[in-house]
Design a protein around this motif. Structure first.
Motif, PDB file in Angstrom:
ATOM      1  N   VAL A   7      36.850  37.104  45.341  1.00 17.59           N
ATOM      2  CA  VAL A   7      36.976  35.644  45.189  1.00 17.59           C
ATOM      3  C   VAL A   7      35.834  35.189  44.293  1.00 17.59           C
ATOM      4  O   VAL A   7      34.680  35.551  44.543  1.00 17.59           O
ATOM      5  N   ASP A   8      36.129  34.417  43.252  1.00 11.84           N
ATOM      6  CA  ASP A   8      35.047  33.975  42.366  1.00 11.84           C
ATOM      7  C   ASP A   8      34.484  32.620  42.814  1.00 11.84           C
ATOM      8  O   ASP A   8      34.892  32.076  43.845  1.00 11.84           O
ATOM      9  N   ASP A   9      33.532  32.089  42.048  1.00 11.55           N
ATOM     10  CA  ASP A   9      32.851  30.858  42.456  1.00 11.55           C
ATOM     11  C   ASP A   9      33.767  29.631  42.419  1.00 11.55           C
ATOM     12  O   ASP A   9      33.439  28.591  42.966  1.00 11.55           O
ATOM     13  N   HIS A  10      34.903  29.742  41.736  1.00 14.39           N
ATOM     14  CA  HIS A  10      35.883  28.659  41.722  1.00 14.39           C
ATOM     15  C   HIS A  10      36.867  28.806  42.892  1.00 14.39           C
ATOM     16  O   HIS A  10      37.835  28.055  42.979  1.00 14.39           O
ATOM     17  N   GLY A  11      36.680  29.834  43.734  1.00 15.06           N
ATOM     18  CA  GLY A  11      37.597  30.071  44.848  1.00 15.06           C
ATOM     19  C   GLY A  11      38.867  30.798  44.435  1.00 15.06           C
ATOM     20  O   GLY A  11      39.826  30.861  45.201  1.00 15.06           O
ATOM     21  N   ARG A  12      38.877  31.338  43.228  1.00 17.78           N
ATOM     22  CA  ARG A  12      40.075  32.047  42.761  1.00 17.78           C
ATOM     23  C   ARG A  12      40.053  33.483  43.284  1.00 17.78           C
ATOM     24  O   ARG A  12      39.105  34.222  43.034  1.00 17.78           O
ATOM     25  N   GLU A  13      41.134  33.865  43.976  1.00 18.82           N
ATOM     26  CA  GLU A  13      41.247  35.254  44.430  1.00 18.82           C
ATOM     27  C   GLU A  13      41.806  36.095  43.301  1.00 18.82           C
ATOM     28  O   GLU A  13      42.589  35.624  42.471  1.00 18.82           O
ATOM     29  N   SER A  14      41.414  37.367  43.306  1.00 18.74           N
ATOM     30  CA  SER A  14      41.853  38.264  42.236  1.00 18.74           C
ATOM     31  C   SER A  14      41.930  39.686  42.753  1.00 18.74           C
ATOM     32  O   SER A  14      41.154  40.083  43.622  1.00 18.74           O
TER      33      SER A  14
END
Ligand code: FE2
Length: 280
Positions: free
Chosen positions: A194-201
């Motif tokens: 999960v990145d700092d924008h809350g995007r899961e990948s």
């Protein structure tokens, strides 16, 4: 501003101010800049050092410049492929030392969400030599909830080596590099981030992934095979056809990339750096 793909990436006509560029890179995760101009590799590196921190050892797997796929300059790499020494009709794509295979760079150490590859085009072939990226966020978003729930807690086991690429000619030409790759420890990494924008990948490098930690190989093979096929689908890709004087930033963590070795003996020169935006 032009989109590169429905879900990620933008192309802009000129170099913007630093804070705009940093925001574009963070938001879109891939940015192409046209009409950039750097005369020396040091100029490119100095400019990048204002955009983010240029990481030490642009590419740690190529510690010995004589054995690198490109010549190393301080923290940048001049990417010029060797003559593969293969007979006519030989497979040029073997002359990529693993860059011509879907991968993330540096799976042997955690770069984090804020790490990006930056490429600058000096000499580009009339045809071929494209750089492709495939988006792991889009690939993740398309999975079913049931499958996502199974994947979230998993870790992959990875080898820091182009294990599908090495052939006999390479063993002989680069014995030290082969020995180093074999000696590197296998690395476990979270399969989902999960990145700092809350995007899961998804977080997977098809070139490097060996299996799923804690699973029998019979269990993990099916998952790994499906995921490697899924993340390299055309639907998630942007294929950049180079013109001279372009800069291409793309995420090292939420994208995999592939350098297409289809330009035979046409001259091609790119400069490559790694930058980290985390304290910018
Ligand atoms: Fe790479």
């Amino acid at each position: 501003m032009q989109k590169l793909h429905h879900n990620f990436g933008v192309k802009i006509p000129a170099i913007p101010d630093l804070s705009s560029l940093q925001s574009l890179i963070r938001e879109h995760r891939a940015v192409v800049i046209e009409h950039a101009q750097f005369d020396e590799i040091a100029d490119f590196q100095n400019w990048l050092n204002q955009v983010g921190n240029v990481s030490a050892g642009g590419n740690s797997t190529h510690a010995d410049p004589a054995q690198a796929y490109g010549k190393q300059y301080d923290r940048a790499i001049k990417v010029v492929q060797h003559d593969p020494g293969l007979p006519n009709g030989g497979m040029y794509y073997l002359d990529t030392q693993g860059t011509g295979y879907w991968h993330q760079d540096g799976v042997n150490y955690n770069r984090g969400h804020e790490c990006y590859t930056a490429l600058y085009s000096v000499t580009t072939p009339a045809a071929g030599g494209d750089t492709c990226v495939s988006d792991l966020v889009s690939a993740w978003n398309d999975l079913s909830d049931a499958y996502k729930n199974m994947l979230r807690p998993l870790k992959t086991v990875n080898g820091n080596r182009a294990f599908r690429i090495w052939n006999e000619a390479y063993f002989k030409r680069y014995p030290e590099r082969f020995a180093n790759e074999l000696a590197a420890f296998e690395k476990q990494r979270p399969l989902v981030t999960v990145d700092d924008h809350g995007r899961e990948s998804l977080n997977i490098s098809p070139k490097n992934v060996i299996g799923i930690a804690g699973m029998h190989i019979e269990e993990s093979n099916g998952i790994v095979e499906f995921l490697c096929r899924h993340v390299s689908r055309l639907e998630y890709q942007y294929r950049h056809h180079w013109q001279p004087n372009q800069v291409f930033f793309f995420s090292d963590e939420s994208m995999i990339h592939y350098a297409v070795r289809d330009y035979y003996d046409l001259p091609r020169e790119l400069w490559s750096c790694k930058i980290d935006l985390s304290d910018k």
